[in-house]
Design an enzyme around this catalytic site. Structure first.
Site, PDB file in Angstrom:
ATOM      1  N   VAL A  78       8.953  72.894  57.226  1.00 33.85           N
ATOM      2  CA  VAL A  78       9.892  72.689  58.316  1.00 33.85           C
ATOM      3  C   VAL A  78       9.832  73.913  59.219  1.00 33.85           C
ATOM      4  CG1 VAL A  78      12.322  72.331  58.912  1.00 33.85           C
ATOM      5  CG2 VAL A  78      11.406  71.369  56.778  1.00 33.85           C
ATOM      6  N   PHE A  86      19.871  75.821  60.310  1.00 38.59           N
ATOM      7  CA  PHE A  86      19.386  75.472  58.979  1.00 38.59           C
ATOM      8  C   PHE A  86      20.356  74.574  58.205  1.00 38.59           C
ATOM      9  CE2 PHE A  86      19.100  76.205  54.404  1.00 38.59           C
ATOM     10  CZ  PHE A  86      17.790  75.816  54.175  1.00 38.59           C
ATOM     11  N   SER A 105       9.029  74.638  52.514  1.00 39.14           N
ATOM     12  CA  SER A 105       9.130  75.923  53.197  1.00 39.14           C
ATOM     13  C   SER A 105       9.863  75.664  54.499  1.00 39.14           C
ATOM     14  CB  SER A 105       7.749  76.493  53.522  1.00 39.14           C
ATOM     15  OG  SER A 105       6.999  76.680  52.349  1.00 39.14           O
ATOM     16  N   CYS A 106      10.679  76.619  54.928  1.00 39.68           N
ATOM     17  CA  CYS A 106      11.372  76.500  56.214  1.00 39.68           C
ATOM     18  C   CYS A 106      11.169  77.813  56.957  1.00 39.68           C
ATOM     19  CB  CYS A 106      12.853  76.218  56.014  1.00 39.68           C
ATOM     20  SG  CYS A 106      13.737  75.964  57.580  1.00 39.68           S
ATOM     21  N   ILE A 107      10.638  77.688  58.153  1.00 36.24           N
ATOM     22  CA  ILE A 107      10.242  78.867  58.911  1.00 36.24           C
ATOM     23  C   ILE A 107      10.856  78.815  60.300  1.00 36.24           C
ATOM     24  CG2 ILE A 107       8.246  80.144  59.814  1.00 36.24           C
ATOM     25  CD1 ILE A 107       6.681  78.285  57.650  1.00 36.24           C
TER      26      ILE A 107
END
Length: 130
Positions: A78, A86, A105-107
């Site tokens: 993401v 978020f 993963s969230c970036i």
């Protein structure tokens, strides 16, 4: 190993030299989906909530075309423009995925294509028809 290009009109057309997804053996690798409405080609309005929902609908459409679905996703990435979003993204994401949840993963990124607020890509398995 053979590969199959996945393409559906139920998700936005690729806006560059890439495929919506690639299927090989029992795996599907999607390109990042952004919040473009497939019928109009317009970026959806309404902030991060509506954009997240459209991204997940686009992702779902690509996976269905490949013979799988969100329930078979094993990994997502993401990309969000503002990490302050978020919590809301996570809440909406949880409406689309069920346990066991995919790895994720969230970036936070400085910029996304067409200046959208979110992009999500996924890896999924294709269930055996045996």
């Amino acid at each position: 190993m053979s590969i199959e290009v996945i393409s559906t009109s139920n998700a936005p057309k690729a806006i560059g030299p890439y495929s919506q997804a690639i299927k090989t053996q029992n795996m599907v690798f999607t390109s990042g989906q952004i919040p473009i409405h497939p019928a109009t080609g317009d970026i959806v309005s309404g902030g991060i909530e509506n954009q997240t929902k459209q991204v997940l609908e686009n992702l779902k459409a690509v996976l269905v075309e490949a013979g799988t679905g969100l329930e078979n996703v094993i990994k997502t990435t993401v990309y969000i423009k503002d990490m302050n979003d978020f919590t809301l993204v996570n809440q909406i994401y949880g409406e689309y995925f069920r346990a066991p949840y995919p790895a994720r993963s969230c970036i936070e990124v400085a910029r996304l294509p067409k200046d959208v607020m979110i992009e999500i890509e996924a890896v999924a398995i294709i269930p055996s028809s045996i």
